[in-house]
Structures are given as C-alpha cells and as structure tokens.
Design a protein around this motif. Structure first.
Motif, mmCIF file in Angstrom:
data_model
loop_
_atom_site.group_PDB
_atom_site.id
_atom_site.type_symbol
_atom_site.label_atom_id
_atom_site.label_comp_id
_atom_site.label_asym_id
_atom_site.label_seq_id
_atom_site.Cartn_x
_atom_site.Cartn_y
_atom_site.Cartn_z
ATOM 1 N N VAL A 199 0.846 -1.202 0.000
ATOM 2 C CA VAL A 199 0.000 0.000 0.000
ATOM 3 C C VAL A 199 0.880 1.249 0.000
ATOM 4 C CG1 VAL A 199 -1.724 1.281 1.338
ATOM 5 C CG2 VAL A 199 -1.794 -1.210 1.287
ATOM 6 N N GLY A 200 0.554 2.215 -0.822
ATOM 7 C CA GLY A 200 1.243 3.503 -0.712
ATOM 8 C C GLY A 200 2.170 3.845 -1.852
ATOM 9 N N GLY A 201 2.479 2.865 -2.704
ATOM 10 C CA GLY A 201 3.175 3.176 -3.949
ATOM 11 C C GLY A 201 4.663 3.418 -3.860
ATOM 12 N N LYS A 202 5.296 3.070 -2.730
ATOM 13 C CA LYS A 202 6.758 3.153 -2.720
ATOM 14 C C LYS A 202 7.309 1.885 -3.344
ATOM 15 C CE LYS A 202 7.994 6.128 1.148
ATOM 16 N NZ LYS A 202 8.634 6.174 2.471
ATOM 17 N N THR A 203 8.136 2.040 -4.361
ATOM 18 C CA THR A 203 8.733 0.874 -5.031
ATOM 19 C C THR A 203 10.244 1.092 -5.046
ATOM 20 O OG1 THR A 203 8.816 1.822 -7.252
ATOM 21 C CG2 THR A 203 6.718 0.851 -6.571
ATOM 22 N N ALA A 204 11.020 0.027 -5.031
ATOM 23 C CA ALA A 204 12.476 0.246 -4.975
ATOM 24 C C ALA A 204 13.250 -1.053 -5.127
ATOM 25 C CB ALA A 204 12.862 0.883 -3.637
ATOM 26 N N VAL A 205 14.522 -0.895 -5.482
ATOM 27 C CA VAL A 205 15.497 -1.980 -5.312
ATOM 28 C C VAL A 205 16.684 -1.418 -4.521
ATOM 29 C CG1 VAL A 205 14.854 -3.270 -7.409
ATOM 30 C CG2 VAL A 205 16.666 -1.527 -7.533
ATOM 31 N N ASP A 206 17.503 -2.327 -4.019
ATOM 32 C CA ASP A 206 18.665 -1.933 -3.224
ATOM 33 C C ASP A 206 19.901 -1.788 -4.124
ATOM 34 O OD1 ASP A 206 16.913 -2.440 -1.087
ATOM 35 O OD2 ASP A 206 17.694 -4.487 -0.800
ATOM 36 N N LEU A 207 20.849 -0.990 -3.667
ATOM 37 C CA LEU A 207 22.178 -0.942 -4.277
ATOM 38 C C LEU A 207 23.159 -1.518 -3.266
ATOM 39 C CD1 LEU A 207 22.414 2.671 -5.817
ATOM 40 C CD2 LEU A 207 21.884 0.515 -6.989
ATOM 41 N N PRO A 208 24.355 -1.940 -3.704
ATOM 42 C CA PRO A 208 25.343 -2.388 -2.713
ATOM 43 C C PRO A 208 25.605 -1.307 -1.665
ATOM 44 C CG PRO A 208 26.110 -2.838 -4.951
ATOM 45 C CD PRO A 208 24.847 -2.029 -5.086
ATOM 46 N N GLU A 209 25.413 -0.049 -2.050
ATOM 47 C CA GLU A 209 25.685 1.072 -1.131
ATOM 48 C C GLU A 209 24.564 1.282 -0.121
ATOM 49 O OE1 GLU A 209 25.933 1.177 -4.419
ATOM 50 O OE2 GLU A 209 28.105 1.435 -4.686
ATOM 51 N N GLY A 210 23.405 0.710 -0.342
ATOM 52 C CA GLY A 210 22.332 0.936 0.628
ATOM 53 C C GLY A 210 20.986 0.449 0.127
ATOM 54 N N LYS A 211 20.056 0.424 1.088
ATOM 55 C CA LYS A 211 18.734 -0.155 0.831
ATOM 56 C C LYS A 211 17.801 0.842 0.148
ATOM 57 C CE LYS A 211 15.213 -2.360 3.545
ATOM 58 N NZ LYS A 211 14.896 -3.510 2.724
ATOM 59 N N ASN A 212 17.021 0.329 -0.796
ATOM 60 C CA ASN A 212 15.962 1.126 -1.460
ATOM 61 C C ASN A 212 16.498 2.412 -2.083
ATOM 62 O OD1 ASN A 212 14.015 -0.732 -0.639
ATOM 63 N ND2 ASN A 212 13.480 0.413 1.197
ATOM 64 N N LEU A 213 17.749 2.401 -2.559
ATOM 65 C CA LEU A 213 18.321 3.658 -3.056
ATOM 66 C C LEU A 213 17.853 3.995 -4.464
ATOM 67 C CD1 LEU A 213 21.969 3.780 -1.620
ATOM 68 C CD2 LEU A 213 19.879 4.787 -0.742
ATOM 69 N N VAL A 214 17.271 3.007 -5.179
ATOM 70 C CA VAL A 214 16.723 3.291 -6.517
ATOM 71 C C VAL A 214 15.240 2.970 -6.479
ATOM 72 C CG1 VAL A 214 16.817 2.703 -8.964
ATOM 73 C CG2 VAL A 214 18.897 2.598 -7.583
ATOM 74 N N GLY A 215 14.400 3.962 -6.706
ATOM 75 C CA GLY A 215 12.971 3.666 -6.617
ATOM 76 C C GLY A 215 12.108 4.748 -7.227
ATOM 77 N N ALA A 216 10.814 4.567 -7.089
ATOM 78 C CA ALA A 216 9.850 5.524 -7.640
ATOM 79 C C ALA A 216 8.570 5.445 -6.810
ATOM 80 C CB ALA A 216 9.540 5.175 -9.092
ATOM 81 N N PHE A 217 7.812 6.521 -6.839
ATOM 82 C CA PHE A 217 6.452 6.472 -6.286
ATOM 83 C C PHE A 217 5.538 6.059 -7.427
ATOM 84 C CE2 PHE A 217 8.557 9.542 -3.520
ATOM 85 C CZ PHE A 217 8.148 9.109 -2.271
ATOM 86 N N TRP A 218 4.860 4.958 -7.282
ATOM 87 C CA TRP A 218 3.977 4.476 -8.355
ATOM 88 C C TRP A 218 2.886 3.638 -7.704
ATOM 89 C CZ3 TRP A 218 3.374 6.297 -12.956
ATOM 90 C CH2 TRP A 218 2.769 5.543 -13.958
ATOM 91 N N GLN A 219 1.682 4.198 -7.665
ATOM 92 C CA GLN A 219 0.598 3.516 -6.937
ATOM 93 C C GLN A 219 0.057 2.327 -7.733
ATOM 94 O OE1 GLN A 219 -0.081 4.342 -3.881
ATOM 95 N NE2 GLN A 219 0.928 6.347 -3.774
ATOM 96 N N PRO A 220 -0.278 1.229 -7.054
ATOM 97 C CA PRO A 220 -0.930 0.110 -7.749
ATOM 98 C C PRO A 220 -2.355 0.480 -8.143
ATOM 99 C CG PRO A 220 -0.908 -0.272 -5.390
ATOM 100 C CD PRO A 220 -0.134 0.999 -5.619
ATOM 101 N N MET A 221 -2.946 -0.272 -9.091
ATOM 102 C CA MET A 221 -4.355 -0.017 -9.434
ATOM 103 C C MET A 221 -5.283 -0.721 -8.449
ATOM 104 S SD MET A 221 -5.019 -2.378 -12.804
ATOM 105 C CE MET A 221 -6.748 -2.016 -12.897
#
Ligand code: NAD
Ligand code: GLY
Length: 353
Positions: free
Chosen positions: A141-163
């Motif tokens: 819930v809430g549309g936070k999406t992300a993957v981790d980088l070796p440098e840290g957690k959730n550092l690459v992501g986007a706000f994108w709400q599900p339908m």
C-alpha cells in the motif's frame, strides 16, 4: 460465496485494498473492470511454487494471457540485476501500456515488480497481491517501489501507486513463523503511531483471531498518512518509525536480519533515546519493548554505535546535514525530530544501553 472487506486509498489515483480469506482463486473478478490483456505475473520461487498456478488459472478464467517471471527469493535479489531481467522479460513478452503487472508475494516482490511497472514504457499498471503479513499491512500500500544498491537499501525507486491491492489472508497459513512475526513489528509500529487500542491488542497473548481487523486498521492508518503526503515530504515520514536505525541494522547484517526484525530493534533504540532526552516518558520504551518481546521480536543488536552511525549517513532520508528521526511522544503519537548528522551518535547512544 466469499466475504471481503475493503479500504479505499485516496491517492491521486484512488484504489481499493480488498481483504478476505480464500479469495486468490477469485482474483479475476476482484480486479477492477478492464479488457482482457497480458498479465505479467511476478513472484519469487517459493511463492510461485505455492500460489502461482492458482493465480494463473484465476486470471486465465477471466481472459488474461499470463506470462510468468520467477526470481530467487530473498532481499539480496531485490537488486538492479533482477530489475534489468524483469524489464527485458516484459519487453520480450511484448507488454504494452494497456497490459498489467501482477506482483504476487512479499515486500521484495512488490517493491521489485512495482518499480518495473513504474519505469517500463514510462509506467504501466500493476496489482499487488501481498502474501506476507508485512506486505499486506505495509509494502503493498502507498506506492513506494524500490530496489537496493550495494551502497544501501531502497536507493533506486519511484512512487507508483498500484491499481488495486488484493490480500488473501489464507496465504499466511504457509508463512514460516519468523516471516509472520516480521510483519507484527510493522503492526506494532502503527499502534505506536496512531492507535493505542491496537497497540494493546498486539501486546497481548494472541491477536491472530483478530487478524482481518488488524490488517484493515493498519492499512487504513497507512492510507491516511499516504493521503496526507503521497510523496513523502512531510507527515508520511512518520511511517519510518524505527526505520532509520532499522535500515542500518539490515545493511550491517548483509540483510540476514529481516526488515521487521530490524525495525523492531530500531523502534526500541529510538524510543530509549527519546526518553533519555525527555521527549517521552521512560514508560514508553518499556511498553514498546514489552510488546515486541511478547511477539518474539528482537529488541537489541550487537552493532557498535560507530558502525550504525556510519551507515545512517547514507540514509536516503538525509537532507544535507539534517536527518528527520521519528520519535514517540506517547503510545499513539509520534513526531519528527530533526537533528544534524554530527549529533546522531550522541542522540542514539542511550538507546543502545
Ligand atoms: P519477502 O518478500 O522477502 O518475503 C519473505 C519470505 O517469505 C520470502 O522467502 C518469501 O518467499 C516467503 N513467502 C512470501 N509469502 C509466502 C507465503 N504465503 N508462504 C510461504 N512463504 C512465503 O519479505 P517481506 O517481509 O514480505 O518484505 C520485506 C521487504 O519489503 C523489504 O525489502 C522491505 O524493504 C520492503 N518494504 C517495503 C515497503 C514499501 O512501502 N514499499 C514497506 C515495508 C517493507
Ligand atoms: N513504509 C513507509 C512508507 O510507505 O512510507
């Protein structure tokens, strides 16, 4: 017939969270009305083995053409390599902007599939089907999406709400106990943030007979924060209670400490630090620690202050030299406490005692 409960999430594009037991085989009819299309079903290997066929059949019954993307389970696979493989899979499967991604699984699957949905063809629709307690009450819930980088957690992501979010609580029956418990930390977090009654319920012996009610309430609390601040520039940051230190613990452990377990320790540390500076009464950290311990969650870690502070410097919530920490004032109310990174060590040190 089957029973469902719904919570509406009032984001820019509002959507519903549907909660019920045994509803996985009705996914086709529970999805918002749309023309049959390609559905890219994304799962980790464990969840695919357990529920992939059931969801595929339910979608095919409604005219969807289903293609499967299965990746190895675990936080270590929430990374750029899997994201890249998934994007190639979507392109090879000829998904267009009118097609759909279906994320079936825990928070790792939802975060990875949601990010692919956000950036493939500059954004296509996706549905979250959470199969862990944590994903049901938080990550789906809430549309936070992300993957981790070796440098840290959730550092690459986007706000994108599900339908839509469709939560079948019957899937929790196959959850390993420690994975279920992991979600309990986030439920307790909602109690500390906004609901003393739910906090009390979760602190007690067995709340599982009230699971539907707890999911509904947790999703509604999260929905309110997300409605008020969809892009996480203000009040939504309160949902990060326990997370700044929790993320550091996850990273220090190379992700062998699961997210909810790390948040559990993070909540206790920050509550003790808050009590030490007079932000809350000393009874508050004690109550939080007892609630977590009663649910077999950890409340302490062995990482040194210096190591944790070092990792916190890379936290994405830092703005220049300032980090906003979430501190409890009482059970049911928290606030943001901005501090300079240079003061971080002295602020959290009492929390490690
Ligand atoms: P997870 O997705 O790794 O699932 C945990 C384990 O449970 C996995 O091994 C998975 O295969 C297994 N599993 C899932 N459903 C199962 C089922 N029904 N039966 C048996 N096994 C099952 O982890 P998680 O705890 O669900 O989610 C943690 C992730 O969520 C972290 O990456 C965290 O950063 C992210 N998260 C995101 C948000 C957000 O707002 N986007 C919020 C909180 C957490
Ligand atoms: N899990 C924190 C948030 O969604 O904002």
């Amino acid at each position: 017939m089957y029973g469902t409960d719904t919570v509406k999430i009032m984001t820019g594009h509002p959507y519903e969270v549907t909660i019920g037991s045994g509803i996985l085989s009705h996914i086709g009819e529970l999805l918002p009305q749309r023309s049959p299309c390609i559905a890219a079903l994304v799962s980790d290997d464990i969840v695919d083995h357990l529920y992939g066929n059931e969801v595929t059949a339910a979608l095919q019954d409604y005219g969807y053409t289903v293609y499967h993307f299965v990746f190895p389970h675990g936080e270590e696979n929430k990374n750029m390599e899997q994201l890249s493989s998934l994007l190639s899979f979507l392109a090879e499967s000829h998904l267009s902007r009118s097609d759909l991604i279906v994320a079936l699984g825990g928070g790792v699957t939802g975060d990875l599939a949601g990010l692919a949905a956000a950036i493939y063809l500059r954004g296509i629709e996706y549905v979250q089907i959470p199969t862990t307690f944590l994903a049901a009450i938080d990550s789906s819930v809430g549309g936070k999406t992300a993957v981790d980088l070796p440098e840290g957690k959730n550092l690459v992501g986007a706000f994108w709400q599900p339908m839509a979010v469709i939560c079948d609580t019957a899937t929790f029956a196959t959850l390993p106990e420690n994975v279920f418990i992991d979600g309990t930390a986030e439920a307790i977090k909602y109690g500390v943030l906004a609901d003393p009654q739910m906090f009390e319920l979760l602190s007690g012996a067995d709340f599982r007979e009230h699971l539907g009610q707890i999911i509904r309430r947790s999703v509604a609390i999260k929905g309110d924060f997300v409605h008020d601040d969809e892009r996480d520039t203000g009040s939504r940051q309160l949902l990060n209670l326990g997370h700044t230190i929790g993320h550091a613990i996850e990273q220090c452990s190379s992700y062998t400490v699961a997210h909810g377990h790390a948040v559990s320790i993070g909540m206790v540390i920050i509550a003790k630090a808050a009590a030490a500076t007079g932000i809350c009464d000393s009874a508050v950290p004690q109550m939080i620690e007892t609630a977590l311990a009663n649910n077999h969650l950890p409340t302490r870690c062995d990482y040194s202050l210096a190591r944790l502070v070092d990792v916190i410097q890379t936290d994405k919530k830092r703005r220049g030299d300032i980090i906003s920490l979430v501190v409890p004032e009482r059970i049911g109310h928290c606030r943001l406490h901005k501090i300079n990174v240079a003061e971080m060590a002295s602020f959290i040190e009492p929390g490690l005692k």
